[in-house]
Design an enzyme around this catalytic site. Structure first.
Site, PDB file in Angstrom:
ATOM      1  N   ASP A   1     -22.257  30.371   7.969  1.00 29.16           N
ATOM      2  CA  ASP A   1     -23.242  29.352   7.613  1.00 29.16           C
ATOM      3  C   ASP A   1     -24.636  29.933   7.811  1.00 29.16           C
ATOM      4  O   ASP A   1     -24.910  30.542   8.852  1.00 29.16           O
ATOM      5  CB  ASP A   1     -23.080  28.108   8.491  1.00 29.16           C
ATOM      6  CG  ASP A   1     -21.760  27.388   8.258  1.00 29.16           C
ATOM      7  OD1 ASP A   1     -21.014  27.795   7.347  1.00 29.16           O
ATOM      8  OD2 ASP A   1     -21.470  26.422   8.989  1.00 29.16           O
TER       9      ASP A   1
ATOM     10  N   ASP B   1     -15.513  15.842   3.546  1.00 25.54           N
ATOM     11  CA  ASP B   1     -15.721  15.622   4.974  1.00 25.54           C
ATOM     12  C   ASP B   1     -15.322  14.188   5.258  1.00 25.54           C
ATOM     13  O   ASP B   1     -15.804  13.262   4.590  1.00 25.54           O
ATOM     14  CB  ASP B   1     -17.189  15.832   5.346  1.00 25.54           C
ATOM     15  CG  ASP B   1     -17.652  17.251   5.063  1.00 25.54           C
ATOM     16  OD1 ASP B   1     -16.811  18.166   5.142  1.00 25.54           O
ATOM     17  OD2 ASP B   1     -18.841  17.443   4.765  1.00 25.54           O
TER      18      ASP B   1
END
Length: 251
Positions: free
Chosen positions: A7, A131
């Site tokens: 990330d 998510d």
């Protein structure tokens, strides 16, 4: 397959705790981390542009292009997400040499447009990233916009909707687990893999022990994305790959 996660915020490798931008841990140069993963046997990298995810105007395209080139040179496949809002964004990434493009909130907020992408592009080059927040009644509700907004849309509803246009890859994250090292939600993956056996599911969030890799593989997932455990040296990618290969898959 074990897929290490990378990330990026402002050119730096980071991890967020439960998706909170104010809870960042920094791990330095993404190129050196990528190099380590190559040395430890990586075959694919999961790259997320967190600047782009928060604001598409801030997408780190030059860095993504360079990291993709580095990955390809090292014979790695790469899947990338963060700030994908238009078909041209997908075209740009595929032109860079990216293997799969990750579609998150846009798939929930603009389903009609995204379903058209599944017919325009090869569905194998698209990953639906969902998510989810699981409430007290075990409803699996999709959360969007960097986990800032909870919807009333159920996980199963979204998968079924995109299954009709050739959905191949789903990355599913239980947000209560991500970046926490609290362990994976094995039951979640068992149920969705059983319900949609032709979809390749990627498990993400909370993997803290090698034993969880055994459990996750037996749940039926196609791959596991691991970030913080590698960065904090809980175990190595080499060990995780070995564990995956030794596990008996539900096939």
């Amino acid at each position: 397959m074990i897929i290490p996660a990378l990330d990026i915020i402002n050119g730096d490798a980071v991890r967020l705790y439960q998706g909170k931008y104010q809870s960042q841990s920094h791990y330095g140069n993404p190129y050196s981390i990528l190099s380590t993963y190559v040395q430890q046997g990586a075959t694919m990298i999961h790259l997320v542009d967190l600047d782009g995810a928060r604001n598409p105007k801030n997408r780190q395209l030059s860095l993504i292009k360079e990291l993709t080139h580095t990955a390809i040179t090292s014979h790695l496949k790469i899947q990338i997400g963060g700030g994908i809002r238009h078909a041209t964004d997908i075209k740009t990434l595929l032109k860079f040499g990216v293997n799969r493009v990750i579609l998150g909130s846009i798939a929930i907020t603009h389903p009609k447009k995204v379903k058209q992408w599944f017919t325009y592009f090869n569905p194998s080059s698209l990953v639906l990233a969902l998510d989810i927040y699981i409430d007290s009644k075990n409803n699996r509700k999709v959360v969007i916009h960097g986990w800032q907004k909870e919807t009333n849309i159920q996980l199963e509803e979204v998968i079924e909707n995109y299954n009709s246009v050739g959905l191949k890859h789903v990355l599913c994250t239980d947000i209560s687990k991500d970046g926490t090292l609290l362990g994976s939600n094995i039951n979640l993956y068992q149920s969705i893999c059983y319900k949609w056996p032709k979809i390749s599911f990627q498990a993400s969030g909370g993997v803290a022990k090698l034993t969880e890799i055994l459990q996750l593989r037996s749940s039926g997932v196609n791959s596991i994305i691991i970030g913080r455990s590698f960065l904090e040296k809980k175990f190595t990618l080499t060990e995780a790959i070995s564990c995956w290969q030794n596990a008996s898959s539900r096939v």
